[in-house]
Design an enzyme around this catalytic site. Structure first.
Site, PDB file in Angstrom:
ATOM      1  N   HIS A   1       0.822  -1.212   0.000  1.00  0.00           N
ATOM      2  CA  HIS A   1       0.000   0.000   0.000  1.00  0.00           C
ATOM      3  C   HIS A   1       0.862   1.270   0.000  1.00  0.00           C
ATOM      4  CE1 HIS A   1      -3.529  -2.588   1.681  1.00  0.00           C
ATOM      5  NE2 HIS A   1      -3.430  -2.661   0.368  1.00  0.00           N
TER       6      HIS A   1
ATOM      7  N   SER B   1      -6.659  -1.681  -0.893  1.00  0.00           N
ATOM      8  CA  SER B   1      -6.172  -0.987  -2.085  1.00  0.00           C
ATOM      9  C   SER B   1      -7.250  -0.120  -2.734  1.00  0.00           C
ATOM     10  CB  SER B   1      -5.604  -1.995  -3.083  1.00  0.00           C
ATOM     11  OG  SER B   1      -6.501  -3.055  -3.300  1.00  0.00           O
TER      12      SER B   1
ATOM     13  N   GLU C   1     -13.616  -7.587  -8.471  1.00  0.00           N
ATOM     14  CA  GLU C   1     -13.575  -8.610  -7.431  1.00  0.00           C
ATOM     15  C   GLU C   1     -14.583  -9.686  -7.814  1.00  0.00           C
ATOM     16  OE1 GLU C   1     -11.709  -9.304  -4.579  1.00  0.00           O
ATOM     17  OE2 GLU C   1     -13.019 -11.051  -4.581  1.00  0.00           O
TER      18      GLU C   1
ATOM     19  N   ASP D   1      -2.865  -7.933  -7.658  1.00  0.00           N
ATOM     20  CA  ASP D   1      -2.627  -8.435  -6.308  1.00  0.00           C
ATOM     21  C   ASP D   1      -3.412  -9.726  -6.099  1.00  0.00           C
ATOM     22  OD1 ASP D   1      -1.970  -8.576  -3.617  1.00  0.00           O
ATOM     23  OD2 ASP D   1      -3.487  -7.121  -2.999  1.00  0.00           O
TER      24      ASP D   1
HETATM   25  C1  LIG Z   1      -4.879 -10.460  -2.006  1.00  0.00           C
HETATM   26  S1  LIG Z   1      -6.558 -10.121  -2.160  1.00  0.00           S
HETATM   27  C2  LIG Z   1      -6.575  -8.429  -2.647  1.00  0.00           C
HETATM   28  C3  LIG Z   1      -6.258  -7.443  -1.565  1.00  0.00           C
HETATM   29  C4  LIG Z   1      -6.424  -5.998  -1.986  1.00  0.00           C
HETATM   30  N1  LIG Z   1      -5.802  -5.743  -3.273  1.00  0.00           N
HETATM   31  C5  LIG Z   1      -5.840  -5.031  -0.979  1.00  0.00           C
HETATM   32  O1  LIG Z   1      -4.644  -4.714  -1.078  1.00  0.00           O
HETATM   33  O2  LIG Z   1      -6.584  -4.578  -0.107  1.00  0.00           O
HETATM   34  C6  LIG Z   1      -6.993 -10.908  -3.666  1.00  0.00           C
HETATM   35  C7  LIG Z   1      -8.472 -10.773  -4.017  1.00  0.00           C
HETATM   36  O3  LIG Z   1      -8.626 -11.168  -5.382  1.00  0.00           O
HETATM   37  C8  LIG Z   1      -9.851 -11.863  -5.520  1.00  0.00           C
HETATM   38  N2  LIG Z   1      -9.724 -12.690  -6.743  1.00  0.00           N
HETATM   39  C9  LIG Z   1      -9.082 -13.877  -6.894  1.00  0.00           C
HETATM   40  N3  LIG Z   1      -9.112 -14.265  -8.183  1.00  0.00           N
HETATM   41  C10 LIG Z   1      -9.777 -13.291  -8.862  1.00  0.00           C
HETATM   42  C11 LIG Z   1     -10.106 -13.089 -10.227  1.00  0.00           C
HETATM   43  N4  LIG Z   1      -9.742 -13.987 -11.178  1.00  0.00           N
HETATM   44  N5  LIG Z   1     -10.771 -11.963 -10.574  1.00  0.00           N
HETATM   45  C12 LIG Z   1     -11.117 -11.038  -9.643  1.00  0.00           C
HETATM   46  N6  LIG Z   1     -10.852 -11.181  -8.322  1.00  0.00           N
HETATM   47  C13 LIG Z   1     -10.184 -12.283  -7.942  1.00  0.00           C
HETATM   48  C14 LIG Z   1      -9.974 -12.664  -4.237  1.00  0.00           C
HETATM   49  O4  LIG Z   1     -11.328 -12.981  -3.989  1.00  0.00           O
HETATM   50  C15 LIG Z   1      -9.397 -11.669  -3.210  1.00  0.00           C
HETATM   51  O5  LIG Z   1     -10.417 -10.914  -2.630  1.00  0.00           O
END
Ligand SMILES: C[S@@+](CC[C@H](N)C(=O)[O-])C[C@H]1O[C@@H](n2cnc3c(N)ncnc32)[C@H](O)[C@@H]1O
Length: 284
Positions: A19, A102, A120, A166
């Protein structure tokens, strides 16, 4: 798939790095007034409550925001201060209970001329995003696959912007998959900055991501890493995260020095005996 929920990990050392670096890159791009597009391809829920059963299960925030919160802001580099300035309005001074993810950070740092989109797939996480943010002009939430969104939303009409990638790396092949997705998106949006987060595991799976990025032919890829050298947990399992890193394709020139300063301070504060690196995986 989609069993991962970031609320269990919110505010840990990896979130701090990710972040703060996100803010440094965005601030570097916002030195110009021209509009920007920011795509948060793997958004999660937006704001994390650190007082829930999930966050308290392993108290991962103790390795990150918990160590930073008590520090005096005037002794911090600008990147860490900027991040805390975004967290502070959600909390009182004593304790940090609400942590912007994020998407919330991008929303907070968005200027009137900028556009933000967040994707998401997880139904609960997406619902949480919907509850937290109302869609408005310049801000869109998509219940959409990130890999498909890269093809659909790039290039942006602004012609400038950043993409935060991410993923949760639940599947072993996600290291390769993310590199392939970036390689496919890049020719359509060469001016963009792409930020790819990855965990440092004893299994060393991030090396697959590096191999694929080398093969892609994309140049100007900066690598920012923080390895706790045991400060974030013992390497008893091949999947125990020891630290994390980010690859940044096309980092803005002004962001590079800011990232170095942020990284140095974060290392000193979270893991003084750890190792950090900030170099070129692939130079210009
Ligand atoms: C590591 S977390 C993200 C954290 C966020 N970026 C933050 O920094 O606050 C990964 C997220 O991606 C979502 N996710 C996983 N595969 C995905 C996809 N193919 N498309 C969209 N979202 C996805 C998961 O459900 C999860 O909520």
């Amino acid at each position: 798939m989609l069993s991962y929920q970031h609320g269990y990990h919110a505010g840990n050392h990896a979130d701090v790095l990710k972040h703060v670096v996100l803010g440094d890159v965005l601030a570097g791009m916002q030195l110009k007034d021209a509009p920007l597009f920011a795509l948060d391809a793997f958004a999660s829920k937006g704001i994390y409550d650190l007082d829930t059963d999930e966050a308290l299960k392993n108290r991962e925030f103790d390795s990150g925001i918990g160590r930073i919160w008590p520090h005096r802001k005037d002794a911090m580099p600008a990147g860490v201060r900027r991040w805390l300035d975004a967290i502070q309005p959600l909390n009182n001074d004593d304790r940090c209970m609400q942590l912007p993810g994020s998407t919330a950070l991008l929303r907070h740092w968005q200027r009137p001329q900028d556009r933000v989109a967040a994707c998401e797939m997880h139904p609960q996480e997406f619902q949480a995003l919907r509850t937290t943010f109302s869609s408005s002009r310049g801000f869109a939430l998509h219940k959409r696959d990130a890999y498909e969104a890269l093809g659909a939303l790039l290039p942006p009409k602004e012609k400038r912007g950043l993409v935060l990638l991410d993923p949760s790396y639940e599947e072993k092949d996600e290291y390769r998959r993310i590199a392939k997705a970036v390689s496919a998106a890049y020719p359509h949006f060469r001016a963009g900055a792409y930020l790819i987060w990855y965990p440092l595991l004893p299994a060393g799976r991030h090396k697959e991501l590096f191999r694929e990025m080398h093969k892609s032919g994309i140049r100007k890829i900066m690598r920012v890493e923080l390895d706790g050298m045991g400060a974030f947990g013992k390497a008893e399992s091949p999947m125990q995260m020891q630290g994390s890193g980010m690859l940044i394709i096309n980092p803005p020139w002004h962001a590079m020095q800011a990232i170095r300063e942020s990284l140095g301070w974060i290392k000193q504060t979270l893991c003084p005996a750890g190792q950090s690196r900030c170099d070129w995986l692939v130079p210009e």
